[in-house]
Write an enzyme that holds these catalytic residues in place. Structure first.
Site, short mmCIF file in Angstrom:
data_model
loop_
_atom_site.label_atom_id
_atom_site.label_comp_id
_atom_site.label_asym_id
_atom_site.label_seq_id
_atom_site.Cartn_x
_atom_site.Cartn_y
_atom_site.Cartn_z
N ASP A 1 0.86 -1.18 0.00
CA ASP A 1 0.00 0.00 0.00
C ASP A 1 0.90 1.24 0.00
OD1 ASP A 1 -1.96 1.96 0.49
OD2 ASP A 1 -3.19 0.54 1.61
N ASP B 1 -3.33 7.57 -2.88
CA ASP B 1 -3.26 6.37 -2.04
C ASP B 1 -3.65 5.20 -2.94
OD1 ASP B 1 -3.55 4.49 0.01
OD2 ASP B 1 -5.16 5.56 1.05
N HIS C 1 -12.07 5.87 2.21
CA HIS C 1 -12.06 7.09 3.02
C HIS C 1 -11.89 8.31 2.15
CE1 HIS C 1 -7.67 6.88 2.39
NE2 HIS C 1 -7.90 5.60 2.42
N HIS D 1 -7.44 10.26 6.22
CA HIS D 1 -8.85 10.01 6.51
C HIS D 1 -9.53 11.33 6.87
CE1 HIS D 1 -8.86 5.55 6.60
NE2 HIS D 1 -7.57 5.74 6.81
N GLU E 1 -11.08 1.19 -1.51
CA GLU E 1 -10.26 0.00 -1.26
C GLU E 1 -11.05 -1.19 -0.75
OE1 GLU E 1 -7.21 0.75 1.74
OE2 GLU E 1 -8.17 2.66 2.22
N GLU F 1 -6.64 -0.90 -4.43
CA GLU F 1 -7.00 0.48 -4.09
C GLU F 1 -6.59 1.47 -5.17
OE1 GLU F 1 -5.20 2.11 -0.50
OE2 GLU F 1 -6.73 3.68 -0.39
MN MN Z 1 -3.86 2.67 1.00
MN MN Z 2 -6.54 4.10 1.73
#
Ligand code: MN
Ligand code: MN
Length: 300
Positions: free
Chosen positions: A87, A98, A158, A166, A191, A286
């Site tokens: 990630d 992200d 998020h 977030h 995600e 994601e």
């Molecule tokens: Mn992530």
């Molecule tokens: Mn994330």
């Protein structure tokens, strides 16, 4: 309301870097590689491409669903026949991308990985201004269940804000009552997580934590703790960081006490690893996505 052009460009730059690094990891990840090398390579590639890590590179293996990054001196390696989630977070001037990919070294995991990817494709297909969070969650859940696997119910996407991973609104991966809706101009990390049908389908906190974030500026006794806290505030602001990034910040023999005081004074919050509650393997996919009037733009 949509987002200003200069801000969009920074998100797009962060997104392009994150996508390039993700594809490089997907090509090169192998069993037996030290996990700390994966983390450091990812973070170095981000910097070389002109971005900064928005959080420590997460390399989460098998039943560890998220939030593992190497501590200093980590000796762990990518296990044989494992399922590995990498990630990656990038920011340009606080504007974040992200993204994550799962690499499986065991053909038994193909369906888990493919289903997480398909659920993400479905999310991109339906994502638009005005879509309710509950409709989103139930459609993702349906996409996952149809392939005979299980969504992880307590991990969500998020909303993303400047220097904030977030930013308040969560995007469920299962049917969930909510009156919230996706609004044009909002950016989300989307995600879906998948696990085996026999699994509990939820995560719990593990005992380890190697990811931290500044919570409050407390008054501290130890001058080295103060020095560390100032360094954290100036370099990471409200973004997550890890101890590897604090190397050389205070004299080596002072680091342990200084860092302990930051934790005990609750200046920092820590993020324990998330582990699938029944110990079953987890896959993730994601993207970072911008909602527009009649659809979305994938930034990663
Ligand atoms: Mn992530
Ligand atoms: Mn994330």
């Amino acid at each position: 309301m949509t987002i200003p052009e200069d801000i969009l460009q920074k998100h797009q730059r962060a997104g392009k870097i994150a996508a390039e690094v993700r594809e490089e990891v997907k090509r090169t990840l192998r069993e037996g590689i030290p996990i700390i090398d994966v983390c450091e390579q990812v973070e170095l590639m981000i910097r070389r491409k002109g971005g900064k890590p928005a959080f420590p590179c997460n390399v989460s293996v098998n039943e560890v669903a998220a939030h593992y990054t190497s501590p200093p001196g980590d000796k762990r390696r990518i296990p044989e026949k494992s399922l590995v989630k990498v990630d990656i977070g990038v920011h340009v001037d606080g504007y974040i991308a992200d993204t994550a990919v799962t690499v499986g070294f065991n053909s038994e995991y193909e369906n888990l990985v493919r289903t997480a990817e398909e659920a993400l494709e479905k999310a991109v297909e339906i994502f638009r201004h005005g879509l309710s969070m509950s409709r989103f969650g139930s459609m993702i859940q349906k996409t996952i269940k149809i392939r005979g696997v299980k969504p992880v119910s307590n991990l969500t996407g998020h909303k993303i804000g400047r220097y904030l991973i977030h930013a308040g609104k969560s995007l469920p991966n299962v049917s969930h009552f909510s009156t919230a809706r996706i609004i044009e101009g909002e950016i989300y990390g989307v995600e879906p997580f998948t696990t085996l049908p026999k699994a509990a389908g939820k995560v719990k906190n593990g005992s380890e934590a190697h990811i931290f974030r500044l919570l409050k500026h407390k008054s501290l006794k130890n001058p080295y703790a103060k020095q560390l806290l100032n360094y954290i505030r100036e370099n990471f602001r409200t973004l997550p960081f890890t101890e590897r990034w604090l190397h050389g910040c205070v004299p080596h023999d002072q680091h342990k006490d200084a860092f302990s005081e930051l934790l005990s004074s609750k200046s920092l919050v820590s993020y324990p690893v998330f582990i699938e509650a029944s110990g079953n393997p987890v896959a993730q996919a994601e993207h970072t996505i911008l909602a527009v009037k009649d659809g979305c733009i994938v930034l990663t």
